[in-house]
Design a protein around this motif. Structure first.
Motif, PDB file in Angstrom:
ATOM      1  N   VAL A 131       0.834  -1.205   0.000  1.00  0.00           N
ATOM      2  CA  VAL A 131       0.000   0.000   0.000  1.00  0.00           C
ATOM      3  C   VAL A 131       0.867   1.253   0.000  1.00  0.00           C
ATOM      4  N   GLU A 139      -6.856   2.431   2.721  1.00  0.00           N
ATOM      5  CA  GLU A 139      -6.325   1.613   1.636  1.00  0.00           C
ATOM      6  C   GLU A 139      -6.105   0.141   1.990  1.00  0.00           C
ATOM      7  N   ARG A 142      -9.548  -1.635   2.039  1.00  0.00           N
ATOM      8  CA  ARG A 142     -10.159  -1.576   0.713  1.00  0.00           C
ATOM      9  C   ARG A 142      -9.463  -2.541  -0.245  1.00  0.00           C
ATOM     10  N   ARG A 143      -8.129  -2.562  -0.184  1.00  0.00           N
ATOM     11  CA  ARG A 143      -7.380  -3.444  -1.073  1.00  0.00           C
ATOM     12  C   ARG A 143      -7.673  -4.910  -0.764  1.00  0.00           C
ATOM     13  N   SER A 167      -9.168   2.920   9.974  1.00  0.00           N
ATOM     14  CA  SER A 167      -8.936   2.452   8.616  1.00  0.00           C
ATOM     15  C   SER A 167     -10.121   1.651   8.097  1.00  0.00           C
TER      16      SER A 167
END
Length: 224
Positions: A131, A139, A142-143, A167
């Motif tokens: 990331v 991130e 989400r990833r 997060s």
């Protein structure tokens, strides 16, 4: 009390693996060697990528050089490292492709720790190497959800750190805070808080998953 989802996303350290002693020992050695008060490191390092911590507490140092040495030490120090009760059994019950790990640690550190304590590697493992912005940015989660092919809003995240809770929430996921590294009050942004992972049961239900815990073991955020 229950949450329903299509996939589970786990943090690693503090949720599946008890690595607090290793992390504290290695950060303290690093801080002492560089004349940095350990209290400054301890105040910001939980749940965040090490390179970002170094940039914050020691902007005069080259973060890439520092992270290489620190990362090697984190990956090879296995003293006092163990899986939390119930972690291996829980992962073994989850369908493949329905769970992932998103950690602020580096890939080598994550895989070496999982191998040492006997946890299976997931099909999707997102580390600090993957990331551009780590937790508390959204991130990582989400990833992880994207690589599973599942909307983050249909995921439940297990997190022990306030940065990780933030997060996950920013990614759109529901969050179960695990109060192993931080006090429950520090995890108030989570959807629910449990004392440890073995307070939770996860079962297939229809085409999804059901996350359950005894009523007395968690706080569930009221629905608006």
């Amino acid at each position: 009390m229950a949450l329903f989802c299509d996939a589970i996303l786990f943090d690693l350290d503090g949720v599946l693996i008890d690595s607090d002693a290793v992390i504290r020992r290695r950060w303290k050695r690093w801080a002492d060697d560089r004349g940095i008060p350990f209290e400054e490191v301890e105040a910001v390092n939980t749940g965040r990528p090490a390179v970002e911590v170094i940039e914050e507490v020691a902007p005069h140092l080259d973060p890439e050089t520092e992270i290489e040495r620190l990362g090697d030490e984190m990956a090879t120090d296995a003293a006092d490292l163990e899986a939390f009760d119930g972690a291996k059994a829980l992962l073994g019950r989850l369908p493949r492709g329905r769970w992932a790990i998103a950690t602020s640690g580096r890939h080598r550190t994550a895989t070496s720790r999982m191998a040492h304590v006997g946890l299976p590697e997931p099909e999707v493992l997102v580390t600090a190497d993957d990331v551009e912005r780590g937790k508390p940015a959204p991130e990582p989660y989400r990833r992880a959800a994207d690589q599973l092919g599942i909307d983050p809003g249909r995921c439940v995240v297990f997190e022990d750190a306030p940065a990780g809770v933030e997060s996950a929430r920013r990614a759109g996921a529901s969050v179960v805070g695990v109060a192993t590294s931080a006090a429950p009050d520090a995890l108030v942004a989570a959807t629910a808080v449990v004392p440890q992972l073995n307070a939770v049961e996860i079962h297939p239900e229809g085409e999804g998953l059901r996350v359950d815990w005894p009523r007395g073991d968690a706080r569930l955020e009221s629905e608006s």
